[in-house]
Design a protein around this motif. Structure first.
Motif, PDB file in Angstrom:
ATOM      1  N   VAL A  13      41.348  44.370  32.549  1.00  0.00           N
ATOM      2  CA  VAL A  13      40.845  43.086  33.114  1.00  0.00           C
ATOM      3  C   VAL A  13      39.686  42.686  32.879  1.00  0.00           C
ATOM      4  N   SER A  14      38.845  43.757  32.941  1.00  0.00           N
ATOM      5  CA  SER A  14      37.339  43.282  32.565  1.00  0.00           C
ATOM      6  C   SER A  14      37.157  43.076  31.106  1.00  0.00           C
ATOM      7  N   GLU A  15      37.669  43.366  30.110  1.00  0.00           N
ATOM      8  CA  GLU A  15      37.417  43.136  28.554  1.00  0.00           C
ATOM      9  C   GLU A  15      38.253  41.736  28.534  1.00  0.00           C
ATOM     10  N   LEU A  16      39.313  41.747  29.095  1.00  0.00           N
ATOM     11  CA  LEU A  16      40.105  40.370  28.977  1.00  0.00           C
ATOM     12  C   LEU A  16      39.229  39.209  29.561  1.00  0.00           C
ATOM     13  N   LYS A  17      38.692  39.500  30.780  1.00  0.00           N
ATOM     14  CA  LYS A  17      37.805  38.270  31.174  1.00  0.00           C
ATOM     15  C   LYS A  17      36.704  38.286  30.346  1.00  0.00           C
ATOM     16  N   SER A  18      36.053  39.116  29.643  1.00  0.00           N
ATOM     17  CA  SER A  18      34.893  38.760  29.053  1.00  0.00           C
ATOM     18  C   SER A  18      35.241  37.960  27.585  1.00  0.00           C
ATOM     19  N   ALA A  19      36.603  38.492  27.071  1.00  0.00           N
ATOM     20  CA  ALA A  19      37.132  37.752  25.827  1.00  0.00           C
ATOM     21  C   ALA A  19      37.552  36.333  25.936  1.00  0.00           C
ATOM     22  N   GLY A  20      37.881  36.240  27.406  1.00  0.00           N
ATOM     23  CA  GLY A  20      38.456  34.656  27.724  1.00  0.00           C
ATOM     24  C   GLY A  20      37.314  33.941  27.975  1.00  0.00           C
ATOM     25  N   GLU A  21      36.161  34.439  28.491  1.00  0.00           N
ATOM     26  CA  GLU A  21      35.039  33.622  28.839  1.00  0.00           C
ATOM     27  C   GLU A  21      34.304  33.328  27.426  1.00  0.00           C
ATOM     28  N   LYS A  22      34.541  34.018  26.619  1.00  0.00           N
ATOM     29  CA  LYS A  22      33.630  34.008  25.244  1.00  0.00           C
ATOM     30  C   LYS A  22      34.402  32.948  24.537  1.00  0.00           C
ATOM     31  N   PHE A  23      35.697  33.091  24.557  1.00  0.00           N
ATOM     32  CA  PHE A  23      36.549  31.914  23.716  1.00  0.00           C
ATOM     33  C   PHE A  23      36.230  30.521  24.425  1.00  0.00           C
ATOM     34  N   ILE A  24      36.168  30.379  25.729  1.00  0.00           N
ATOM     35  CA  ILE A  24      36.102  29.131  26.398  1.00  0.00           C
ATOM     36  C   ILE A  24      34.605  28.660  26.199  1.00  0.00           C
ATOM     37  N   THR A  25      33.805  29.478  26.115  1.00  0.00           N
ATOM     38  CA  THR A  25      32.241  28.864  26.104  1.00  0.00           C
ATOM     39  C   THR A  25      31.717  28.823  24.648  1.00  0.00           C
ATOM     40  N   SER A  26      32.261  29.628  24.031  1.00  0.00           N
ATOM     41  CA  SER A  26      31.644  29.369  22.495  1.00  0.00           C
ATOM     42  C   SER A  26      31.931  28.287  21.703  1.00  0.00           C
TER      43      SER A  26
END
Length: 476
Positions: free
Chosen positions: A463-476
């Motif tokens: 969940v933590s890894e997927l959260k980081s990946a999701g946030e990176k996609f949204i904010t990059s």
């Protein structure tokens, strides 16, 4: 300004856009809808929550309905949203107008219209009302109004108390005997809302020893939004732990959402509650082979339990009106419908969220199982798998919001944290089903520059890894 109905009615800030003049305008649009759809004598219930001026907005609405030949059933006090729905169905009314902004901050109020089937108005209905509002903006002289006392004398306004009618129905749906036998000790946080005299009264009738918090009207809801989430229920959590209670129960401002606390003070998430109650209903009522309905961003824990009881799962866009619509179409197959934001209903009840019912069913489950909620959850996780969910709100600038919207459509991600996207669901937002059964969801707010990120997997690490990946996609 433009009147816009969201997932659950029109909401705005009191005295800015939510004014008496605009309430008259929207009510006139609803009166046009009711008069066009129904012939003969028409009745509409008008209810409200405890917000500032709610009862006065409701009376103003009654005056407009009366002038349009529609009889209003005005509630004598603030009432839960599901009570309005139940009155529509049980009295075969043309619809209901409810003044509530649900769990929104205190400065907001809202107007929600429910048609004759009892659920929240579907898009085709709200589009009619929005269009009528637009036309009335430039032709306000068409808005009719009658004096309240005159309308009462003419029999066009009747003041009602629907409480006993509703409590009787809840007692038919819930196993009161089991709760009485268990002699539960329960904490109840009414959050200054409409559940006062409903949830606490039912628990008293069941012989529960209750400790009640915030059981009076406060138009400011203690200075925060009346949402029964973990943050707002810290007081209830403390009481449950200090007094060693079996359970903590709460509802939001209009009592259509629920908040559940276990005996050790653990907050039970709405995702877990919906799954728990599907299991409980299937087991205690012997429901098999029916239908469970959940919104698109709600936990697949529901799906796993459903599979174990041969129950079909139907997935809907966000908004309880869609769940209610399926319920009305499948009354004999429908078992439960719920969404991760904290709303549910069950077979035989209203096609609307009901926090009071949800709380009573959890009390019934704890009484029958004779064990804390966490123990029941542990047993279900062993049998049906572990489902850990996370939801994050990410704020973007308006410019970046538009860029992100285009990026999602043109180049959606093919993997998250090394897990390939197996399936993409776009019925409401973007939901990426991954190769191991985990999923990542993204929904863009229609009213503010916020992206809601949802994650579900079977371990905290994932969940933590997927959260980081999701946030990176949204904010990059």
């Amino acid at each position: 300004m433009k009147i816009k109905f969201g997932t659950s009615g029109w909401r705005d800030i009191i005295a800015e856009n939510f004014t008496f003049e605009n309430v008259k305008l929207v009510t006139q649009a609803i009166a046009d809808y009711v008069n066009q759809k129904f012939a003969g004598q028409k009745k509409v219930i008008v209810g409200y929550d405890p917000r500032f001026l709610s009862e006065d907005f409701a009376k103003t609405s009654c005056c407009v309905l009366s002038a349009n030949g529609i009889k209003s059933l005005y509630t004598k006090r603030d009432v839960p949203t599901p009570v309005v729905a139940y009155e529509i169905i049980s009295k075969k009314l043309a619809g209901g107008i409810n003044f509530t902004a649900s769990h929104n901050p205190p400065e907001y109020n809202g107007l929600k219209f429910s048609p004759d089937w009892g659920g929240p108005a579907l898009p085709e209905t709200t589009q009619f009302i929005e269009k009528a509002c637009e036309e009335l903006m430039s032709n306000r002289e068409r808005i009719k109004e009658m004096d309240y006392d005159e309308a009462k004398k003419k029999g066009l306004i009747e003041e009602i108390d629907p409480r006993q009618n509703f409590l009787k129905r809840i007692k038919q749906l819930v196993d009161i005997k089991s709760i009485k036998k268990a002699k539960l000790k329960v904490g109840v946080d009414l959050l200054y809302g409409t559940a006062r005299g409903y949830l606490d009264e039912l628990l008293k009738e069941c012989g529960c020893k209750i400790t009640v918090l915030h059981d009076w009207r406060d138009v400011l809801f203690g200075g925060h939004r009346p949402e029964p989430d973990e943050e707002n229920l810290k007081g209830l959590i403390d009481v449950v732990k200090k007094k060693k209670l079996n359970l903590g129960l709460s509802c939001d401002g209009d009592a259509d959402r629920f908040g559940i606390v276990d005996s050790d003070g653990t907050f039970i998430t709405p995702n877990q509650v919906i799954a728990l109650l599907l299991y409980h209903l299937a087991k205690s009522r012997n429901y098999r082979g029916g239908i469970a309905v959940r919104s698109v961003m709600t936990s697949h824990f529901v799906d796993s339990i459903a599979k174990g009881y041969d129950v079909e799962v139907k997935e809907t866009p966000v908004g309880f009106k869609f769940i209610g619509g399926i319920m009305v179409e499948n009354p004999d197959k429908f078992i439960i419908g719920g969404e991760e934001s904290g709303g549910l209903t069950i077979r035989g009840h209203v096609p609307e969220k009901d926090g009071v019912l949800a709380c009573m069913l959890i009390a019934e489950m704890v009484a029958q199982e004779k064990k804390p909620i966490r123990k029941i959850l542990q047993e279900l996780e062993k049998k049906f798998g572990k489902f850990i969910t996370k939801r994050v709100n990410l704020s973007l600038t308006k410019e970046n919001m538009e860029k992100f919207r285009e990026k999602l459509k043109s180049t959606p991600p093919e993997e998250f944290a090394g897990l390939k996207v197996k399936k993409l669901i776009t019925i409401d937002g973007f939901k990426f089903i991954l190769e191991d059964g985990s999923w990542v969801g993204m929904r863009l707010s229609g009213t503010e520059p916020i992206v809601r990120l949802y994650i579900e997997s079977d371990t905290v690490k994932k969940v933590s890894e997927l959260k980081s990946a999701g946030e990176k996609f949204i904010t990059s």
